[in-house]
Design a protein around this motif. Structure first.
Motif, PDB file in Angstrom:
ATOM      1  N   ILE A 169       0.875  -1.168   0.000  1.00 54.23           N
ATOM      2  CA  ILE A 169       0.000   0.000   0.000  1.00 54.23           C
ATOM      3  C   ILE A 169       0.920   1.227   0.000  1.00 54.23           C
ATOM      4  O   ILE A 169       1.486   1.580   1.028  1.00 54.23           O
ATOM      5  N   PRO A 170       1.080   1.904  -1.158  1.00 52.19           N
ATOM      6  CA  PRO A 170       2.067   2.997  -1.262  1.00 52.19           C
ATOM      7  C   PRO A 170       1.540   4.335  -0.743  1.00 52.19           C
ATOM      8  O   PRO A 170       1.422   5.302  -1.475  1.00 52.19           O
ATOM      9  N   ASP A 171       1.229   4.411   0.539  1.00 47.85           N
ATOM     10  CA  ASP A 171       0.741   5.638   1.156  1.00 47.85           C
ATOM     11  C   ASP A 171       1.903   6.628   1.287  1.00 47.85           C
ATOM     12  O   ASP A 171       3.018   6.241   1.633  1.00 47.85           O
ATOM     13  N   ASP A 172       1.657   7.911   1.015  1.00 49.29           N
ATOM     14  CA  ASP A 172       2.719   8.926   1.094  1.00 49.29           C
ATOM     15  C   ASP A 172       3.258   9.091   2.513  1.00 49.29           C
ATOM     16  O   ASP A 172       4.452   9.287   2.713  1.00 49.29           O
ATOM     17  N   ASP A 173       2.389   9.010   3.512  1.00 47.35           N
ATOM     18  CA  ASP A 173       2.811   9.235   4.893  1.00 47.35           C
ATOM     19  C   ASP A 173       3.235   7.961   5.612  1.00 47.35           C
ATOM     20  O   ASP A 173       4.172   7.976   6.400  1.00 47.35           O
ATOM     21  N   PHE A 174       2.532   6.855   5.353  1.00 46.61           N
ATOM     22  CA  PHE A 174       2.811   5.613   6.067  1.00 46.61           C
ATOM     23  C   PHE A 174       2.636   4.421   5.129  1.00 46.61           C
ATOM     24  O   PHE A 174       1.623   3.726   5.165  1.00 46.61           O
ATOM     25  N   PRO A 175       3.628   4.173   4.271  1.00 44.72           N
ATOM     26  CA  PRO A 175       3.504   3.000   3.388  1.00 44.72           C
ATOM     27  C   PRO A 175       3.632   1.707   4.196  1.00 44.72           C
ATOM     28  O   PRO A 175       4.389   1.643   5.160  1.00 44.72           O
ATOM     29  N   TYR A 176       2.858   0.711   3.800  1.00 44.73           N
ATOM     30  CA  TYR A 176       2.910  -0.582   4.479  1.00 44.73           C
ATOM     31  C   TYR A 176       2.500  -1.662   3.481  1.00 44.73           C
ATOM     32  O   TYR A 176       2.186  -1.364   2.322  1.00 44.73           O
ATOM     33  N   ALA A 177       2.514  -2.894   3.951  1.00 41.07           N
ATOM     34  CA  ALA A 177       2.098  -4.019   3.104  1.00 41.07           C
ATOM     35  C   ALA A 177       1.258  -4.973   3.939  1.00 41.07           C
ATOM     36  O   ALA A 177       1.379  -5.018   5.161  1.00 41.07           O
ATOM     37  N   LEU A 178       0.410  -5.713   3.245  1.00 42.55           N
ATOM     38  CA  LEU A 178      -0.403  -6.736   3.896  1.00 42.55           C
ATOM     39  C   LEU A 178       0.069  -8.104   3.421  1.00 42.55           C
ATOM     40  O   LEU A 178       0.087  -8.381   2.223  1.00 42.55           O
ATOM     41  N   LEU A 179       0.463  -8.916   4.377  1.00 41.63           N
ATOM     42  CA  LEU A 179       0.883 -10.283   4.121  1.00 41.63           C
ATOM     43  C   LEU A 179      -0.317 -11.176   4.438  1.00 41.63           C
ATOM     44  O   LEU A 179      -0.841 -11.139   5.559  1.00 41.63           O
ATOM     45  N   THR A 180      -0.773 -11.936   3.458  1.00 47.05           N
ATOM     46  CA  THR A 180      -2.005 -12.709   3.614  1.00 47.05           C
ATOM     47  C   THR A 180      -1.776 -14.152   3.176  1.00 47.05           C
ATOM     48  O   THR A 180      -1.098 -14.402   2.184  1.00 47.05           O
ATOM     49  N   ALA A 181      -2.386 -15.068   3.912  1.00 46.22           N
ATOM     50  CA  ALA A 181      -2.316 -16.490   3.575  1.00 46.22           C
ATOM     51  C   ALA A 181      -3.715 -17.011   3.297  1.00 46.22           C
ATOM     52  O   ALA A 181      -4.663 -16.702   4.034  1.00 46.22           O
ATOM     53  N   HIS A 182      -3.849 -17.792   2.221  1.00 48.08           N
ATOM     54  CA  HIS A 182      -5.117 -18.432   1.850  1.00 48.08           C
ATOM     55  C   HIS A 182      -4.874 -19.923   1.639  1.00 48.08           C
ATOM     56  O   HIS A 182      -3.831 -20.314   1.115  1.00 48.08           O
ATOM     57  N   ASP A 183      -5.870 -20.726   2.013  1.00 48.33           N
ATOM     58  CA  ASP A 183      -5.749 -22.156   1.751  1.00 48.33           C
ATOM     59  C   ASP A 183      -6.140 -22.451   0.304  1.00 48.33           C
ATOM     60  O   ASP A 183      -6.450 -21.529  -0.466  1.00 48.33           O
ATOM     61  N   GLU A 184      -6.145 -23.729  -0.044  1.00 49.30           N
ATOM     62  CA  GLU A 184      -6.431 -24.140  -1.422  1.00 49.30           C
ATOM     63  C   GLU A 184      -7.830 -23.749  -1.888  1.00 49.30           C
ATOM     64  O   GLU A 184      -8.078 -23.572  -3.076  1.00 49.30           O
ATOM     65  N   ASP A 185      -8.758 -23.583  -0.937  1.00 52.41           N
ATOM     66  CA  ASP A 185     -10.137 -23.211  -1.272  1.00 52.41           C
ATOM     67  C   ASP A 185     -10.331 -21.694  -1.306  1.00 52.41           C
ATOM     68  O   ASP A 185     -11.449 -21.227  -1.513  1.00 52.41           O
TER      69      ASP A 185
END
Length: 179
Positions: A131-147
């Motif tokens: 998430i390229p926010d100008d003030d506070f950029p961050y990222a979301l790490l997400t895990a999904h199963d096969e379904d």
């Protein structure tokens, strides 16, 4: 059922609406030798600042910057630019649209990473969305199963590097936020 007469004022209002729509469409369409506006795009022939020739810029409606700037052909007099025409405009719209599409694909590829990790019990798809926010950029790490069911999601630094090794370590650590 009885047909009721429509008051003439209503008919005139309906006709005025149709005329207004036609007039709006005509106002948004411009076909001049050096300026064309249509289908959400503006083509403008401009003096090339880099040399003595001409250039054409394609601007998508609502955008501050041109999507495409390229050289433009000289006219027969070798002094003035060749006038824009329907075929040239359509080709420029197609080219500029393709440039924007490629730019969006590149941006998506930069901001979205994905790896598949095979564990003893299942395959887990791990994604990183920056998430390229100008003030506070961050990222979301997400895990999904096969379904496609979300197993976990944590916020990480925007410069987090997603690899099979880092994804495996996150899964083995019971999806705790990576250090």
């Amino acid at each position: 059922m009885t047909d009721l007469p429509i008051p003439s004022a209503d008919i005139n209002d309906a006709l005025d609406l149709d005329l207004d729509a036609d007039q709006d469409a005509a106002e948004t369409t411009t076909q001049e030798p050096r300026l064309w506006r249509d289908v959400g795009w503006t083509a403008r022939v401009i003096k090339n600042v880099d040399d003595e020739g001409w250039a054409v810029e394609m601007i998508k409606d609502g955008e501050p910057e041109p999507a495409l700037v390229g050289p433009w052909t000289m006219g027969r007099d070798k002094k003035n630019p060749k006038p824009l025409d329907t075929n040239a405009f359509n080709t420029l719209v197609k080219t500029a649209s393709e440039v924007l599409r490629r730019h969006e694909q590149q941006l998506h590829a930069m901001l979205h990473k994905e790896v598949l990790v095979a564990t003893a019990s299942a395959a887990i798809n791990v994604t990183l969305d920056i998430i390229p926010d100008d003030d506070f950029p961050y990222a979301l790490l997400t895990a999904h199963d096969e379904d496609g069911v979300q197993l976990a999601q944590v916020q990480v630094r925007s410069n987090f590097t997603l690899t099979k090794t880092s994804a495996s370590a996150w899964i083995e650590g019971d999806f705790r936020k990576p250090a």
